[in-house]
Design an enzyme around this catalytic site. Structure first.
Site, PDB file in Angstrom:
ATOM      1  N   GLU A 269       5.371 -24.721  12.398  1.00 44.78           N
ATOM      2  CA  GLU A 269       4.506 -25.880  12.213  1.00 44.78           C
ATOM      3  C   GLU A 269       3.626 -25.692  10.983  1.00 44.78           C
ATOM      4  O   GLU A 269       2.862 -24.725  10.898  1.00 44.78           O
ATOM      5  CB  GLU A 269       3.624 -26.115  13.441  1.00 44.78           C
ATOM      6  N   LYS A 404       4.287 -19.172  35.227  1.00 45.18           N
ATOM      7  CA  LYS A 404       4.999 -20.042  34.291  1.00 45.18           C
ATOM      8  C   LYS A 404       5.041 -21.497  34.756  1.00 45.18           C
ATOM      9  O   LYS A 404       5.990 -22.225  34.467  1.00 45.18           O
ATOM     10  CB  LYS A 404       6.416 -19.526  34.040  1.00 45.18           C
ATOM     11  N   ASP A 480       5.984 -12.944  26.275  1.00 47.86           N
ATOM     12  CA  ASP A 480       6.887 -13.907  26.895  1.00 47.86           C
ATOM     13  C   ASP A 480       6.395 -15.314  26.563  1.00 47.86           C
ATOM     14  O   ASP A 480       5.345 -15.731  27.057  1.00 47.86           O
ATOM     15  CB  ASP A 480       6.896 -13.694  28.412  1.00 47.86           C
ATOM     16  N   HIS A 574      -1.711 -32.892   6.658  1.00 44.22           N
ATOM     17  CA  HIS A 574      -0.323 -32.775   7.097  1.00 44.22           C
ATOM     18  C   HIS A 574       0.616 -33.487   6.137  1.00 44.22           C
ATOM     19  O   HIS A 574       1.728 -33.015   5.889  1.00 44.22           O
ATOM     20  CB  HIS A 574      -0.175 -33.336   8.508  1.00 44.22           C
TER      21      HIS A 574
END
Length: 589
Positions: A269, A404, A480, A574
């Site tokens: 990004e 998760k 993770d 951006h």
């Protein structure tokens, strides 16, 4: 046609590199100019005009508006007094001629590409080829005229690098070809290639070729060589066919608890690393940030079913007694049971074990300890095995952990490391570095992070973009990535202090789950990035340090993004830095 070919259209000329892609054998523009000193004079777009094109533009643009304004005024006056519209004087006719001529000029200048395909259809490439040039040559004069700032570099070392050669197709030996055919017909399982061949790299290549033939799709954009496949055998990522490379940026240095840290961030990004770096600079220029760890414990939650709810309640009271002794730490010298939180649903009992796990993230460690407790209860708990009890263990992990998945229990009780990180940003830093004001930040935080998230019914999402920073740091440090779900739970607070001149900023993150250990735990392979900043000392110190660094990076990212929103710079930045003109598909292939 000849006249049309001598005038460039409004479409910009192709860059030099694009021409080399189309004509690989063609020399660069600078080489063409140097090798042909006797070439005829360059053809310029303004050669066919009596005046330079910049002067004609300055003439026809005002002429169009003046003529249109005069005619509209005259038409309105004639309508008002009832005069015939078809009777024209000399000035009226002059204005009409001026309007028509300026319209024709502007149409030729801006709209020639729109009407040309209907008049004489041909390839779009013709606009850039001079009338007397061969088809495979390039006209340096038109390029220089259209883009004088793109002059060829004088030194060869500054020339654009050629595109890499196409990947060489993989050549298989006779033995490998036989194995590929075996994988295709199902006689050789793909998952057994490593054990059958004894060479992880060779197994990945054979599996890759079999996949290419089965799908009919090329895998040339996925790298194969340059990775140690032996390091992941039996640890993570079964049946590999390649690997993915990601860019890693560095934000910082971050001044946290009196020490400086550089924060690695792996992301695709644009502006993310730059924005976080700006926030960390603001924190650093204001004296740094401070952090505190509220809780440190990993959780696992098995479920047990009883014959009656009364029996389930009896076990709940037994487990929540702080004086009981369990065999939880028998399987690890680092695991320490901190407490058991129970919840009931009818006759089902859910037991949430919280445990200290040292530097390890600890889910496997906690799972073994929980299994010890269940075995102990089945053999030693009073009346456990009686016919009236009728107990059965449903599953070791019953989503009361909760791993998760977004869950209120993690948001309220915490999981892993619960961290608060804060900083006071000075008014001059807010103005100079963040380009906004303290009142604007405070109001925006209330409207966006607090009220806006409440309206959306957010669960742990009372922040601007904590998940961006957490994911980038997790990937760069070998964590993770899926645990970003609960690790990104965060509430961002902003409050004016010191008489409204400065701003107090804080992030509260109740469930950061990290594993800085070099051991291959939780299904993750050791990565070099994990070794950075590793310390010796009390077990758990490295994990707590990494959690505070993650929270500090989130604090910088929140501060910078909120400032960009408050000042209105987000979209502009951006559009400027997060737009690529390269064809990524061609680069990858």
């Amino acid at each position: 046609m000849e006249a049309r070919r001598r005038f460039p259209s409004s479409k910009p000329p192709r860059p030099e590199e694009g021409l080399r892609n189309r004509h690989p054998a063609a020399a660069p523009v600078s080489a063409v100019i140097a090798k042909d000193p006797a070439a005829p004079p360059a053809v310029k777009a303004s050669d066919a005009l009596p005046l330079p094109i910049r002067l004609t533009n300055k003439f026809f643009f005002p002429l169009f508006f003046l003529a249109a304004y005069y005619l509209m005024t005259r038409w309105r006056e004639k309508v008002r007094i009832g005069a015939p519209l078809h009777i024209l004087n000399f000035l009226d006719m002059t204005a009409i001629v001026a309007l028509v001529s300026s319209i024709l000029y502007l149409l030729n200048f801006f709209g020639i590409e729109l009407i040309q395909p209907f008049l004489s259809p041909r390839g779009a490439e013709d606009d850039f080829i001079p009338a007397d040039a061969p088809e495979d040559s390039h006209c340096p004069s038109l390029c220089s005229e259209a883009a004088p700032t793109l002059a060829p570099p004088p030194a060869p070392k500054k020339a654009a690098a050629p595109l890499p050669p196409p990947p060489v197709p993989q050549v298989l030996t006779a033995d490998d070809e036989e194995i590929v055919l075996g994988v295709l017909d199902g006689s050789i399982p793909s998952y057994s290639l490593e054990s059958k061949l004894g060479d992880c790299r060779r197994a990945a290549g054979v599996r890759r070729e079999a996949l290419r033939r089965m799908t009919g799709r090329s895998l040339d954009g996925l790298p194969l060589d340059g990775f140690d496949y032996d390091s992941i055998l039996g640890q993570c990522c079964e049946m590999p066919v390649g690997y993915v490379t990601l860019p890693v940026g560095i934000a910082g240095p971050m001044l946290l608890d009196g020490k400086f840290y550089h924060v690695p961030m792996a992301t695709t990004e644009g502006c993310l690393v730059a924005s976080t770096n700006r926030g960390l600079k603001a924190i650093r220029d204001s004296g740094g940030a401070e952090s505190v760890i509220l809780r440190d414990g990993m959780t696992r939650a098995p479920a047990v079913r009883f014959a009656t709810a009364k029996r389930a309640a009896e076990l709940r009271l037994y487990l929540e007694d702080p004086s009981i002794s369990t065999p939880f730490p028998w399987s690890s010298r680092f695991a320490r049971l901190q407490g058991i939180q129970c919840a009931m649903a009818g006759k089902n009992l859910y037991m949430r074990f919280r445990c200290a796990t040292g530097d390890a993230m600890g889910m496997n460690m906690v799972s073994k300890g929980v299994q010890n407790v269940l075995d102990f209860l089945q053999s030693d708990f009073p009346t456990w095995r009686s016919s009236a009890f009728l107990v059965s263990v449903l599953v070791l992990f019953r989503n009361f952990c909760s791993d998760k998945k977004p869950a209120a229990v993690n948001w309220i009780e915490g999981r892993g490391k619960s961290v608060v990180c804060e900083a006071i940003i000075k008014e001059e830093v807010v103005l100079k570095v963040l380009k906004t004001t303290v009142p604007a930040l405070v109001e925006l935080n209330m409207l966006k992070n607090l009220a806006g998230s409440a309206v959306a019914g957010a669960l742990g999402g009372f922040n601007a973009h904590a998940a961006n920073i957490v994911s980038a740091v997790f990937i760069a440090t070998g964590q993770d990535p899926a645990q970003n779900v609960e690790s990104s739970h965060c509430i961002t607070m902003m409050e004016a202090v010191n008489g409204g001149k400065d701003i107090h900023v804080s992030v509260t993150m109740p469930s950061i789950e990290v594993n800085p250990s070099l051991s291959l735990g939780a299904g993750g392979a050791a990565r070099p990035a994990r070794r950075e900043g590793r310390q010796r000392g009390v077990p758990g110190a490295n994990a707590r340090l990494l959690a505070t660094v993650v929270a500090g990076a989130v604090l910088g990212g929140e501060l910078s993004l909120m400032s960009a929103l408050a000042s209105g710079h987000l979209v502009k930045s951006h559009m400027k830095y997060n737009r690529s003109s390269k064809d990524v598909s061609k680069i990858s292939s």
